[in-house]
Design a protein around this motif. Structure first.
Motif, PDB file in Angstrom:
ATOM      1  N   GLY A   1      10.325 -11.946  -4.565  1.00 36.09           N
ATOM      2  CA  GLY A   1      10.021 -10.758  -4.834  1.00 36.09           C
ATOM      3  C   GLY A   1       9.246  -9.985  -3.628  1.00 36.09           C
ATOM      4  N   VAL A   2       8.959 -10.671  -2.693  1.00 33.18           N
ATOM      5  CA  VAL A   2       8.108 -10.413  -1.460  1.00 33.18           C
ATOM      6  C   VAL A   2       9.007  -9.515  -0.604  1.00 33.18           C
ATOM      7  CG1 VAL A   2       6.260 -10.877   0.130  1.00 33.18           C
ATOM      8  CG2 VAL A   2       6.485 -12.194  -2.104  1.00 33.18           C
ATOM      9  N   PRO A   3       8.642  -8.072  -0.501  1.00 33.81           N
ATOM     10  CA  PRO A   3       9.534  -7.499   0.440  1.00 33.81           C
ATOM     11  C   PRO A   3       8.990  -8.002   2.014  1.00 33.81           C
ATOM     12  CG  PRO A   3       7.789  -6.207  -0.625  1.00 33.81           C
ATOM     13  CD  PRO A   3       7.696  -7.422  -1.130  1.00 33.81           C
ATOM     14  N   ALA A   4       9.645  -8.354   2.576  1.00 37.03           N
ATOM     15  CA  ALA A   4       9.366  -9.231   4.039  1.00 37.03           C
ATOM     16  C   ALA A   4       8.860  -8.037   5.052  1.00 37.03           C
ATOM     17  CB  ALA A   4      10.647  -9.950   4.364  1.00 37.03           C
ATOM     18  N   GLU A   5       9.545  -6.840   5.137  1.00 32.54           N
ATOM     19  CA  GLU A   5       9.381  -5.830   5.967  1.00 32.54           C
ATOM     20  C   GLU A   5       7.841  -5.284   5.777  1.00 32.54           C
ATOM     21  OE1 GLU A   5      10.807  -1.642   7.691  1.00 32.54           O
ATOM     22  OE2 GLU A   5      12.243  -2.984   6.988  1.00 32.54           O
ATOM     23  N   LYS A   6       7.359  -5.240   4.708  1.00 32.19           N
ATOM     24  CA  LYS A   6       6.096  -4.529   4.280  1.00 32.19           C
ATOM     25  C   LYS A   6       5.067  -5.847   4.714  1.00 32.19           C
ATOM     26  CE  LYS A   6       7.039  -1.191   0.745  1.00 32.19           C
ATOM     27  NZ  LYS A   6       6.772  -0.843  -0.555  1.00 32.19           N
ATOM     28  N   GLY A   7       5.359  -6.863   4.332  1.00 30.98           N
ATOM     29  CA  GLY A   7       4.561  -7.994   4.855  1.00 30.98           C
ATOM     30  C   GLY A   7       4.393  -7.916   6.500  1.00 30.98           C
ATOM     31  N   ARG A   8       5.468  -7.924   7.127  1.00 29.25           N
ATOM     32  CA  ARG A   8       5.420  -7.943   8.258  1.00 29.25           C
ATOM     33  C   ARG A   8       4.713  -7.029   9.029  1.00 29.25           C
ATOM     34  NH1 ARG A   8      10.642  -8.923   9.282  1.00 29.25           N
ATOM     35  NH2 ARG A   8      11.139  -6.618   8.997  1.00 29.25           N
TER      36      ARG A   8
END
Length: 69
Positions: A14-21
């Motif tokens: 459930g971790v949004p990859a784009e926000k993390g990037r």
């Protein structure tokens, strides 16, 4: 592990990859000039400069290019 399996694992959690990037790049541009980060990661310098501006990075007066005497 490769980027694809890592991406899939993050999505499954459930971790949004784009926000993390973007958050990771945002942290990097606070520590080094945006053009340096762009070149190191293969991003366009305009993208990292925009993120740096949004983050309030202290590197806005950085002059890219060779600075040897």
């Amino acid at each position: 592990m490769n980027p694809g399996t890592l991406r899939d694992a993050l999505r499954n959690l459930g971790v949004p990859a784009e926000k993390g990037r973007t958050s990771a790049i945002r942290q990097l541009v606070l520590q080094a000039p945006a053009p340096v980060i762009a070149q190191a990661l293969g991003y366009h310098d305009k993208s990292t400069t925009r993120i740096a501006t949004d983050a309030g990075a202290p590197w806005k007066n950085y002059a890219p290019g060779a600075h040897s005497s």
